[in-house]
Structures are given as structure tokens and as C-alpha cells.
Design a protein around this motif. Structure first.
Motif: not given
Length: 392
Positions: A145-149, A151, A156-157, A171
Motif C-alpha cells: 500500500d505504498s506510493d509507487t510513484g 500514476r 491515482d496511484t 488506489k
């Protein structure tokens, strides 16, 4: 008077002030902010089976009736909702991408929702992703559930991409909710699967998926749930699986939602059932032929965990699950679901069963957070699921 008595008196005065001043203001003000949340509170309580008292015990019936009018108005809109697909030529995203020889361009054509710049930036830091080529890209960060970067063009992520399976997991977040949107490029692999002991006892979505060799699954039908303790075995409403009708329509204001043999998602009444291959019955319809079928954002159903399904004009299937009833995610309105699906190109979309039934399974585990009385991470036992089979 000692300190304890002064504190007690102060608390009593505060309660009296709330009862005589704040309470009437909260009930009758036309302030936009207060009105919005008062409406959502009433709708959320009234859309439950066992907690309507949270509204009826404190709020005059006249106010409740006024708020719930929007559900009646949406019900009227639902009566004529029926897909026609008079939207011009329907070209499958899969077919379109397969006509492109260059692997890289084929990938970006298939996942046309992907923001190319952010993905290329990710690849610079994760060169191993391309070791097997563009057609074998496999990223799965749903657990972290991390910010992969990475988009989408919608901002959205992106949590997961499987080029071979033609699936992307995104997400989605709003003012009151967080959830997962699965973007499925090959509509021909979307199927309705049932629990092993249909009409007897249900199964967890995870088990339905694994029994049917599925990489992805979401809950579909509602089910007979007497006193809130149903075992999930008997679906509520129409059921058709692989061309075989297993239960007739209930026709209690719900819609039939299913896929025909051309892999087009159809929404309508019992007159469309002959043309469907897989189908369930639920509602409300969110969009039909590109037009909203909701009277307002919440349309009388309030904030809840939700599941919805839609399809874009290129046959991309959109599966949405919103978490709810928690500090992390209170839940979404049916209008929130419509907006998410519409933003990703849906021209047909319908609400499915929600609440403690809402769950999304992907690649071996649940990637949403079902809310059940026992806090079971698998959710509730259910009669069926929309699944996506593994591509070998």
C-alpha cells in the motif's frame, strides 16, 4: 462548591446548550456543510437493516422523509434504465493493442489509462521490471500500500500491473473513502462463478476465486440474510451462470446486470435475460449508455462499503471495491462510485452488493479490508463472484 461539582455542573450546562441550541440548528439549518453531513447521516442509517434507529430515535420523521425522497426519485429513473450500446463502433482494447508490433507501444496502448512519464520514471529506478520484456511486466505492490510513484492519467496511484494478464490495480481515494479499482482489459475472461454449495452455504471470495483458477474476483449478488446471520448460500434475485438460468428475477426494483456472448455488459430488466451469458440482480444502475441514472450523489443510500462494476466503450471492465465503516475509510456514496467509474471511461455501470460483503481478491489474497462483525479479513461467505481467469 468543590472542583468535582463545578466540573459536573459545567458538563450539564454544556449538554443543555447542545440540546436547546446546537441540536435544533443541526436539524434545521440550510448551511451547505451541515446539510450535506446531516443528509449522509440519515441516508447511511436508513440504508441499514438494523441501525435505522440511529436516525429515527433523534430526527423528526418529516426530515427523514424529505431526505429519503431522492431515493424515490432515483427509483423512478431506474425503471427505464436499459443498455442499448448505441455508442458507435465498439473496438476492444485487447484487439487494438494486438495490432501494434512494437512491444513498448503495445503496452502503452493497452494500458491507455497509465501516465507514461510517471511509469518511465519508475522504470529508471526498477530496471528489473523489464528483464522479461514489456509483455511480461509484473508489478504487485498491493500489500505494501505504498506510493509507487506510478500514476494514472486521472492522478491515482497504481499499485499493480500485469501486462500478460491485462490487469491494472489502482488506489482510489475521496473525501470519505479509500478503495481499489481493477482495470481489466480482456472482457472475455470476466465470468460469474458460484460457491460450491449454492443454495446451501456460501464461500469466501478467496475460495471461490481459487476454486475457479481466478487471478481477480469481487463480490456480486446480494443474498438472503435473515436477521443478519445468513450463511451466504442463497443469492438474492436473478442468477444466470454460463448460459444456465439458476434463479428467476425478483423484480423488486433492482436491475439485471450481466455480460452477453459478445462480452458486453448489459443493464436492464427481466426482458434482457435471454441475451445474457452471466448475470445477477442488484442496483441501483449508476450509468447506462453513458448517462447517469442517479438523482443525486448519494441518492438516498448514504455512506457504505461498496462494490460496483462497469465497462468502458473499448470493453475494458472496471471493478471497484470501496472500504468502509472504519477510521481509514468511512465509505462511499453510490455517486462516488459512479464518478470513479465514469472518470475511467465507464459507459455502463451498476452498484453491486456492499457493506460487509464488499471485498476484492487479487493474485492470491484479499487486497481490500472487509468490515464484518468478527473482523474477518476474508469478509463474509457469499453465493457468487465476478472473476477474471488466469491467462496461461
Amino acid at each position: 462548591m468543590n472542583g468535582k461539582h463545578r466540573v459536573g455542573l459545567g458538563a450539564l450546562v454544556l449538554v443543555l446548550l447542545m440540546a436547546t441550541v446546537a441540536y435544533p440548528v443541526l436539524l434545521y439549518t440550510d448551511n451547505a456543510f451541515v446539510t450535506k453531513w446531516r443528509t449522509l447521516y440519515i441516508e447511511t442509517a436508513m440504508s441499514t437493516m438494523s441501525h435505522q434507529w440511529l436516525a429515527t430515535a433523534f430526527i423528526p420523521q418529516s426530515i427523514i422523509d424529505e431526505v429519503m425522497k431522492t431515493r424515490e426519485e432515483t427509483t423512478e429513473l431506474q425503471k427505464t434504465a436499459e443498455s442499448t450500446w448505441n455508442l458507435g463502433d465498439v473496438t476492444s482494447a485487447i484487439v487494438e493493442s494486438e495490432e501494434i508490433e512494437d512491444e513498448e507501444e503495445r503496452f502503452y496502448t493497452l494500458f491507455n489509462e497509465l501516465d507514461r512519464e510517471s511509469f518511465e520514471s519508475y522504470l529508471e529506478d526498477h530496471e528489473e521490471v523489464l528483464e522479461k520484456g514489456w509483455d511480461r511486466i509484473a508489478i504487485d505492490k498491493c500489500d505494501e500500500d505504498s506510493d509507487t510513484g506510478i500514476r494514472t492519467k486521472q492522478g491515482d496511484t497504481v499499485l499493480a500491473i500485469s501486462a500478460k494478464q491485462g490487469i491494472m490495480i489502482v488506489k482510489v481515494k475521496g473525501e470519505t473513502y479509500e478503495g481499489r479499482l481493477a482495470i481489466v482489459k480482456d472482457a472475455s475472461r470476466v465470468e460469474l462463478k458460484t460457491c460450491e454449495e449454492l443454495f446451501d452455504v456460501g464461500q469466501y471470495i478467496k475460495d471461490i476465486a481459487e476454486d475457479n483458477d481466478a487471478i481477480l474476483a469481487i463480490n456480486a449478488s446480494g443474498f438472503v440474510d435473515a436477521d443478519g446471520v445468513g450463511n451466504g448460500g442463497t443469492p438474492y434475485g436473478y442468477l444466470k451462470v454460463a448460459g444456465k438460468e439458476l434463479q428467476e428475477p425478483y423484480e423488486h426494483g433492482y436491475k439485471i446486470i450481466g455480460f452477453d456472448e459478445d462480452d458486453l455488459m448489459q443493464i436492464g430488466d427481466s426482458n434482457i435475460t435471454d441475451d445474457l451469458w452471466d448475470a445477477v440482480e442488484f442496483g441501483p444502475a449508476l450509468m447506462v449508455d453513458g448517462e447517469s441514472k442517479l438523482k443525486s450523489a448519494s441518492s438516498g443510500w448514504g455512506l457504505q462499503p461498496r462494490t460496483a462494476i462497469g465497462q468502458a466503450a473499448d470493453k475494458t471492465v472496471l471493478m471497484l471495491v470501496i472500504d468502509g465503516r472504519s477510521t481509514r475509510s468511512a465509505g462511499a456514496t453510490v455517486g462516488d462510485c459512479k464518478e470513479v467509474l465514469e472518470e475511467y471511461g465507464a459507459v455502463q455501470a451498476c452498484n453491486l452488493d456492499g457493506g460487509s460483503s464488499s471485498v476484492m481478491y487479487y493474485n492470491g489474497r484479499e487486497i481490500t479490508h472487509p468490515t464484518t462483525a468478527g473482523d474477518n479479513p476474508h469478509g463474509r461467505k457469499l453465493p457468487n463472484a465476478f472473476t477474471v481467469s488466469w491467462k496461461q
